[in-house]
Design a protein around this motif. Structure first.
Motif, short mmCIF file in Angstrom:
data_model
loop_
_atom_site.label_atom_id
_atom_site.label_comp_id
_atom_site.label_asym_id
_atom_site.label_seq_id
_atom_site.Cartn_x
_atom_site.Cartn_y
_atom_site.Cartn_z
N LEU A 28 21.36 -7.90 5.75
CA LEU A 28 20.54 -7.53 4.59
C LEU A 28 20.82 -8.44 3.40
O LEU A 28 19.90 -8.85 2.68
N LEU A 29 22.08 -8.74 3.18
CA LEU A 29 22.43 -9.63 2.07
C LEU A 29 21.90 -11.04 2.31
O LEU A 29 21.42 -11.70 1.37
N ALA A 30 21.94 -11.51 3.55
CA ALA A 30 21.40 -12.83 3.87
C ALA A 30 19.90 -12.85 3.61
O ALA A 30 19.37 -13.82 3.06
N ARG A 31 19.21 -11.78 3.99
CA ARG A 31 17.76 -11.70 3.74
C ARG A 31 17.48 -11.65 2.25
O ARG A 31 16.54 -12.28 1.77
N ALA A 32 18.29 -10.90 1.51
CA ALA A 32 18.10 -10.83 0.05
C ALA A 32 18.27 -12.22 -0.56
O ALA A 32 17.51 -12.60 -1.46
N ALA A 33 19.25 -12.98 -0.09
CA ALA A 33 19.46 -14.33 -0.60
C ALA A 33 18.26 -15.22 -0.29
O ALA A 33 17.83 -16.03 -1.12
N GLU A 34 17.68 -15.06 0.91
CA GLU A 34 16.48 -15.83 1.26
C GLU A 34 15.33 -15.51 0.32
O GLU A 34 14.62 -16.41 -0.15
N ILE A 35 15.14 -14.23 0.04
CA ILE A 35 14.05 -13.81 -0.85
C ILE A 35 14.27 -14.38 -2.25
O ILE A 35 13.34 -14.87 -2.90
N GLN A 36 15.50 -14.32 -2.73
CA GLN A 36 15.80 -14.84 -4.06
C GLN A 36 15.52 -16.34 -4.13
O GLN A 36 15.00 -16.84 -5.13
N MET A 37 15.83 -17.06 -3.06
CA MET A 37 15.53 -18.49 -3.03
C MET A 37 14.02 -18.72 -3.04
O MET A 37 13.53 -19.64 -3.72
N GLU A 38 13.27 -17.89 -2.32
CA GLU A 38 11.82 -18.01 -2.33
C GLU A 38 11.25 -17.77 -3.72
O GLU A 38 10.34 -18.47 -4.16
N VAL A 39 11.82 -16.79 -4.43
CA VAL A 39 11.37 -16.50 -5.80
C VAL A 39 11.67 -17.69 -6.71
O VAL A 39 10.82 -18.09 -7.51
N MET A 40 12.85 -18.27 -6.56
CA MET A 40 13.19 -19.45 -7.39
C MET A 40 12.26 -20.61 -7.10
O MET A 40 11.79 -21.29 -8.01
N GLU A 41 11.97 -20.85 -5.81
CA GLU A 41 11.08 -21.95 -5.45
C GLU A 41 9.67 -21.71 -5.97
O GLU A 41 9.02 -22.63 -6.46
N ALA A 42 9.19 -20.48 -5.88
CA ALA A 42 7.86 -20.16 -6.38
C ALA A 42 7.81 -20.31 -7.90
O ALA A 42 6.82 -20.82 -8.45
#
Length: 79
Positions: A27-41
């Motif tokens: 879950l934490l790895a997925r949260a980190a992926e989402i946060q990276m997607e938000v930063m990229e967007a």
């Protein structure tokens, strides 16, 4: 028929500690992926079509802080 019925709750057996830790890490790895997607967007929006009055630096700083905390939790769970 008129006997009082006791509440029977179906309790799932507790998952072993290792299973829970592994789930938390996923879950934490997925949260980190989402946060990276938000930063990229956010970066893409700031570069391509910046909106007036939006503080993109603040947005990036907020998500970066959230990512750092997520990574710290991930590190703590992995030990």
């Amino acid at each position: 028929m008129n006997k009082p019925q006791t509440a029977q709750t179906a309790e799932a057996p507790a998952a072993p500690q290792e299973e829970r830790a592994a789930r938390h890490l996923r879950l934490l790895a997925r949260a980190a992926e989402i946060q990276m997607e938000v930063m990229e967007a956010t970066r893409a929006e700031a570069v391509k079509t910046p909106q007036p009055g939006v503080d993109y630096c603040q947005r990036i700083a907020t998500v970066t802080r959230s990512l750092r905390l997520t990574l710290l939790l991930e590190d703590r769970f992995s030990r």
